[in-house]
Design a protein around this motif. Structure first.
Motif, PDB file in Angstrom:
ATOM      1  N   GLN A   1      20.279  91.308 165.058  1.00  0.00           N
ATOM      2  CA  GLN A   1      19.284  90.246 165.194  1.00  0.00           C
ATOM      3  C   GLN A   1      19.844  89.058 165.964  1.00  0.00           C
ATOM      4  O   GLN A   1      19.171  88.491 166.829  1.00  0.00           O
ATOM      5  CB  GLN A   1      18.818  89.800 163.812  1.00  0.00           C
ATOM      6  N   VAL A   2      21.065  88.721 165.625  1.00  0.00           N
ATOM      7  CA  VAL A   2      21.684  87.594 166.332  1.00  0.00           C
ATOM      8  C   VAL A   2      21.818  87.914 167.809  1.00  0.00           C
ATOM      9  O   VAL A   2      21.539  87.082 168.685  1.00  0.00           O
ATOM     10  CB  VAL A   2      23.059  87.285 165.711  1.00  0.00           C
ATOM     11  N   GLN A   3      22.197  89.118 168.072  1.00  0.00           N
ATOM     12  CA  GLN A   3      22.376  89.509 169.473  1.00  0.00           C
ATOM     13  C   GLN A   3      21.039  89.453 170.211  1.00  0.00           C
ATOM     14  O   GLN A   3      20.941  88.915 171.316  1.00  0.00           O
ATOM     15  CB  GLN A   3      22.963  90.906 169.533  1.00  0.00           C
ATOM     16  N   VAL A   4      20.023  89.994 169.580  1.00  0.00           N
ATOM     17  CA  VAL A   4      18.701  89.967 170.203  1.00  0.00           C
ATOM     18  C   VAL A   4      18.249  88.529 170.433  1.00  0.00           C
ATOM     19  O   VAL A   4      17.769  88.162 171.512  1.00  0.00           O
ATOM     20  CB  VAL A   4      17.687  90.715 169.309  1.00  0.00           C
ATOM     21  N   ALA A   5      18.451  87.714 169.401  1.00  0.00           N
ATOM     22  CA  ALA A   5      17.989  86.333 169.490  1.00  0.00           C
ATOM     23  C   ALA A   5      18.666  85.596 170.635  1.00  0.00           C
ATOM     24  O   ALA A   5      18.005  84.939 171.451  1.00  0.00           O
ATOM     25  CB  ALA A   5      18.260  85.623 168.159  1.00  0.00           C
ATOM     26  N   TYR A   6      19.952  85.702 170.718  1.00  0.00           N
ATOM     27  CA  TYR A   6      20.635  84.930 171.740  1.00  0.00           C
ATOM     28  C   TYR A   6      20.443  85.505 173.137  1.00  0.00           C
ATOM     29  O   TYR A   6      20.468  84.778 174.119  1.00  0.00           O
ATOM     30  CB  TYR A   6      22.113  84.780 171.385  1.00  0.00           C
ATOM     31  N   LYS A   7      20.256  86.799 173.199  1.00  0.00           N
ATOM     32  CA  LYS A   7      19.923  87.360 174.514  1.00  0.00           C
ATOM     33  C   LYS A   7      18.574  86.839 174.974  1.00  0.00           C
ATOM     34  O   LYS A   7      18.389  86.467 176.136  1.00  0.00           O
ATOM     35  CB  LYS A   7      19.920  88.890 174.445  1.00  0.00           C
ATOM     36  N   ALA A   8      17.618  86.848 174.049  1.00  0.00           N
ATOM     37  CA  ALA A   8      16.290  86.343 174.404  1.00  0.00           C
ATOM     38  C   ALA A   8      16.368  84.867 174.788  1.00  0.00           C
ATOM     39  O   ALA A   8      15.723  84.423 175.742  1.00  0.00           O
ATOM     40  CB  ALA A   8      15.326  86.543 173.233  1.00  0.00           C
ATOM     41  N   TYR A   9      17.145  84.132 174.037  1.00  0.00           N
ATOM     42  CA  TYR A   9      17.306  82.699 174.331  1.00  0.00           C
ATOM     43  C   TYR A   9      17.923  82.502 175.709  1.00  0.00           C
ATOM     44  O   TYR A   9      17.477  81.661 176.504  1.00  0.00           O
ATOM     45  CB  TYR A   9      18.186  82.090 173.249  1.00  0.00           C
ATOM     46  N   LYS A  10      18.906  83.303 175.993  1.00  0.00           N
ATOM     47  CA  LYS A  10      19.593  83.187 177.280  1.00  0.00           C
ATOM     48  C   LYS A  10      18.641  83.512 178.435  1.00  0.00           C
ATOM     49  O   LYS A  10      18.566  82.786 179.431  1.00  0.00           O
ATOM     50  CB  LYS A  10      20.783  84.153 177.281  1.00  0.00           C
ATOM     51  N   ILE A  11      17.898  84.582 178.256  1.00  0.00           N
ATOM     52  CA  ILE A  11      16.954  84.962 179.305  1.00  0.00           C
ATOM     53  C   ILE A  11      15.873  83.891 179.441  1.00  0.00           C
ATOM     54  O   ILE A  11      15.454  83.548 180.546  1.00  0.00           O
ATOM     55  CB  ILE A  11      16.339  86.338 178.991  1.00  0.00           C
ATOM     56  N   GLY A  12      15.441  83.381 178.293  1.00  0.00           N
ATOM     57  CA  GLY A  12      14.433  82.321 178.335  1.00  0.00           C
ATOM     58  C   GLY A  12      14.919  81.105 179.092  1.00  0.00           C
ATOM     59  O   GLY A  12      14.191  80.531 179.907  1.00  0.00           O
ATOM     60  N   LEU A  13      16.163  80.725 178.837  1.00  0.00           N
ATOM     61  CA  LEU A  13      16.728  79.592 179.571  1.00  0.00           C
ATOM     62  C   LEU A  13      16.789  79.887 181.068  1.00  0.00           C
ATOM     63  O   LEU A  13      16.486  79.037 181.904  1.00  0.00           O
ATOM     64  CB  LEU A  13      18.133  79.303 179.049  1.00  0.00           C
ATOM     65  N   TYR A  14      17.194  81.095 181.360  1.00  0.00           N
ATOM     66  CA  TYR A  14      17.309  81.472 182.763  1.00  0.00           C
ATOM     67  C   TYR A  14      15.949  81.394 183.454  1.00  0.00           C
ATOM     68  O   TYR A  14      15.805  80.825 184.529  1.00  0.00           O
ATOM     69  CB  TYR A  14      17.876  82.889 182.843  1.00  0.00           C
ATOM     70  N   GLU A  15      14.944  81.951 182.789  1.00  0.00           N
ATOM     71  CA  GLU A  15      13.609  81.941 183.382  1.00  0.00           C
ATOM     72  C   GLU A  15      13.055  80.516 183.468  1.00  0.00           C
ATOM     73  O   GLU A  15      12.366  80.166 184.421  1.00  0.00           O
ATOM     74  CB  GLU A  15      12.653  82.822 182.578  1.00  0.00           C
ATOM     75  N   LEU A  16      13.369  79.734 182.456  1.00  0.00           N
ATOM     76  CA  LEU A  16      12.910  78.347 182.477  1.00  0.00           C
ATOM     77  C   LEU A  16      13.533  77.594 183.646  1.00  0.00           C
ATOM     78  O   LEU A  16      12.877  76.794 184.325  1.00  0.00           O
ATOM     79  CB  LEU A  16      13.274  77.665 181.154  1.00  0.00           C
TER      80      LEU A  16
END
Lengths: 424, 208
Positions: free
Chosen positions: A38-53
């Motif tokens: 879960q942590v891995q998924v969360a931070y990957k999503a966060y990272k991608i979100g930041l990148y896209e933002l």
């Protein structure tokens, strides 16, 4: 071949094989994410979100940040709110363009007609001194005296409302903008989700404020019967009707609920607007309460200018990321040029700073305007009462002293005003 | 009796192309029948591939478990026997790599010798002048696919269908590969000078 027969070759037991297969299939079915997953998924999503933002792909970023939020990354919430605000802003802009193309001449039927036309924007930009600045300046320079200070707070709001009403027909949209100033004491904001009694009190406070608005409007000499004034009255009447009919609280509005309701609030869905009202009044209540308790001024003030546009949507995000420690100061820089600023300043003013403010010294406090520009308080006038366009608004405190004696208890100091207030 | 090699007939038209094997629903009975049909061959193939590895039976059991899992999960399989041999092949290779032997099952000298022996006794190479060593050398020089087909069929003694499953090709392709392998061997310089009978009707060729 019989099922009961044993395996002819040594070592291979088909029954054991079947049991093993069953167990492994069951294990595969029951496979769930571990905490590490879960942590891995969360931070990957966060990272991608930041990148896209960062690449201004707000729609993409929003989906990833939503995943991050769902997986419990609190840091993603303000960014998610930012994406929502930007997307909403884009939608609103598109909508306005469509509406303008379809309806070049719109009547002013009250706040239900959400006018964000270019003229309105221009008028807003010209005469609308950052209202939060007016109020804050007023607070800073007002002697610490309960009645006066509080009435000033309300008076300034009313003054702005009235001034806007007098100035242009676009002011039919001003009632809500007038209370767009929020003095959000972080301490109160922290307590707010817990102590829902505050909300009820604030609701009454907001209602009282509008009642004052109505009564004063009726009593005001030279109250014109212009269309925009009638529209203004109609809008106020509608607001009051909603306020009176609403059984508050219909349910507990979480910050997420409020945030999700922002689009509806923009569309003037009255129930949602009514739900937002107490929050918009939080600042007024907080400021008055602090002053009422004898504090020299709100020690910590979160000054968030809210409008019916982008900044309005940012309010829940500001609220959600409220710091639990006092004195925490931050300003969020733009994610990149062109990205709207998250408008917030959370500031703990020391006594020395307060003295400097009262003395009129520019302290360079950075505030954000509804348009996302950065302003400083220095250089603005320090009049206790912001001068409206009309001189009859000389000192609202003389006319509308209001005392908030406690949550849910609004008392007017003047008999006539009190009578009108109670009569609605 | 479950026929694991039955092919799809006209009555099954529409569910799968003609010629495809009919699906066999999973049941414990079907699994036991399959084990009775090809369990010995599978075990001997794994034993031959792993060359006396003490964990041979574990690999065999793993193959059956994998097959059973997939069969149960899907409900039916079209070619459980072919899948079983594919699993056995892959699991054997995994095991060989795991044990750091780095031996290719197709380079096993014992299997190569066995293949040479069996090849020498086929009609095409029925000649006393053909030396086993020469055949082994010639076999090792065959193209890869032909070499593999020869080794699986003649070296490991698999049926064409099982060899086809391991080579992931149709059965007739195995047949073609074996024909091509024999033709290549006939042209091999290793076997030059020996009498080779290409067909019973044709006179024996004499190579210099």
């Amino acid at each position: 071949v019989t099922i009961d027969s044993d395996s002819p070759r040594g070592g291979l037991d088909l029954r054991r094989v079947i049991a093993l297969a069953d167990a492994e299939n069951q294990a595969a079915d029951d496979n769930q994410l571990t905490y590490a997953d879960q942590v891995q998924v969360a931070y990957k999503a966060y990272k991608i979100g930041l990148y896209e933002l960062g690449r201004d792909n707000h729609f993409e970023a929003r989906s990833w940040l939503q995943i991050a939020v769902d997986f419990g990354i609190e840091d993603a919430q303000p960014l998610l709110a930012l994406c929502d605000a930007i997307l909403l802003g884009q939608d609103a802009a598109d909508r306005v363009e469509d509406v303008q193309a379809d309806e070049p001449s719109r009547d002013h039927a009250g706040i239900a007609t959400f006018d964000v036309s270019a003229e309105h924007e221009a008028a807003f930009g010209q005469d609308d001194t950052p209202i939060f600045w007016e109020v804050s300046t007023d607070l800073m320079t007002t002697p610490v005296e309960t009645t006066q200070a509080q009435s000033t707070v309300l008076g300034v709001a009313w003054n702005q409302l009235r001034a806007g009403s007098m100035q242009s027909h676009t002011a039919v949209h001003r009632p809500l903008q007038a209370i767009d100033i929020v003095y959000l004491a972080p301490k109160l904001a922290v307590d707010l989700p817990v102590h829902l009694g505050y909300i009820d009190a604030l609701m009454r406070l907001a209602g009282s404020m509008y009642r004052f608005a109505v009564t004063e409007k009726r009593r005001a000499p030279g109250a014109e019967t212009a269309d925009h004034d009638r529209a203004f009255d109609a809008a106020i009447a509608r607001m009051l009707a909603v306020h009176d009919d609403l059984q508050w609280p219909p349910h507990i509005w979480t910050p997420r609920d409020l945030h999700l309701s922002a689009p509806d609030a923009q569309k003037d869905v009255m129930d949602v607007v009514a739900a937002w009202m107490p929050l918009l009044s939080v600042g007024l209540f907080a400021a008055s309460r602090d002053i009422d308790r004898g504090s020299p001024a709100p020690e910590t003030a979160c000054i968030a200018p809210l409008t019916w546009r982008t900044d309005f949507d940012l309010f829940p995000s500001l609220w959600m990321q409220k710091p639990s420690t006092r004195g925490f100061q931050w300003t969020r820089p733009a994610a990149k040029p062109g990205t709207p600023h998250l408008l917030c300043e959370l500031r703990q003013a020391s006594a020395r700073d307060l003295r400097e403010m009262r003395g009129g010294a520019g302290h360079g406090t950075i505030l954000a305007s509804p348009k996302g520009d950065w302003h400083t308080m220095s250089g603005h006038r320090q009049s206790p009462v912001p001068a409206g366009p009309s001189t009859e608004d000389a000192d609202p405190a003389d006319r509308w002293p209001v005392i908030a004696q406690g949550p849910g208890q609004i008392v007017s100091a003047q008999a006539d005003t009190d009578a009108e207030c109670s009569s609605g | 009796v479950i026929d694991f090699s039955q092919t799809r007939g006209p009555a099954d038209h529409g569910r799968a192309p003609l010629g495809c094997p009919a699906s066999i629903a999973y049941s414990d009975k079907a699994l036991f029948a399959l084990e009775a049909e090809c369990g010995a061959e599978l075990e001997s193939y794994v034993r031959a591939t792993l060359r006396g590895d003490p964990d041979t039976m574990k690999v065999v059991e793993r193959c059956w478990t994998d097959l059973t899992r997939k069969w149960k999960r899907q409900g039916e399989l079209r070619e459980p026997r072919a899948l079983l041999f594919q699993l056995a092949h892959q699991r054997s290779i995994d095991r060989i790599r795991q044990s750091s032997k780095h031996d290719d099952p197709y380079t096993d000298p014992d299997r190569l010798a066995a293949a040479a022996d069996r090849m020498m006794h086929t009609a095409e190479f029925e000649s006393a002048l053909v030396a086993r060593l020469d055949v082994r050398t010639a076999l090792a020089e065959l193209p890869d696919r032909q070499h593999r087909a020869v080794l699986l069929v003649y070296g490991y003694g698999l049926e064409y269908a099982d060899a086809a499953a391991i080579l992931t090709c149709p059965v007739h392709t195995v047949d073609n590969l074996l024909r091509a392998a024999k033709a290549t061997l006939k042209q091999s310089s290793r076997l030059t000078g020996y009498h080779q009978v290409s067909s019973p009707s044709s006179p024996p060729e004499v190579h210099k």
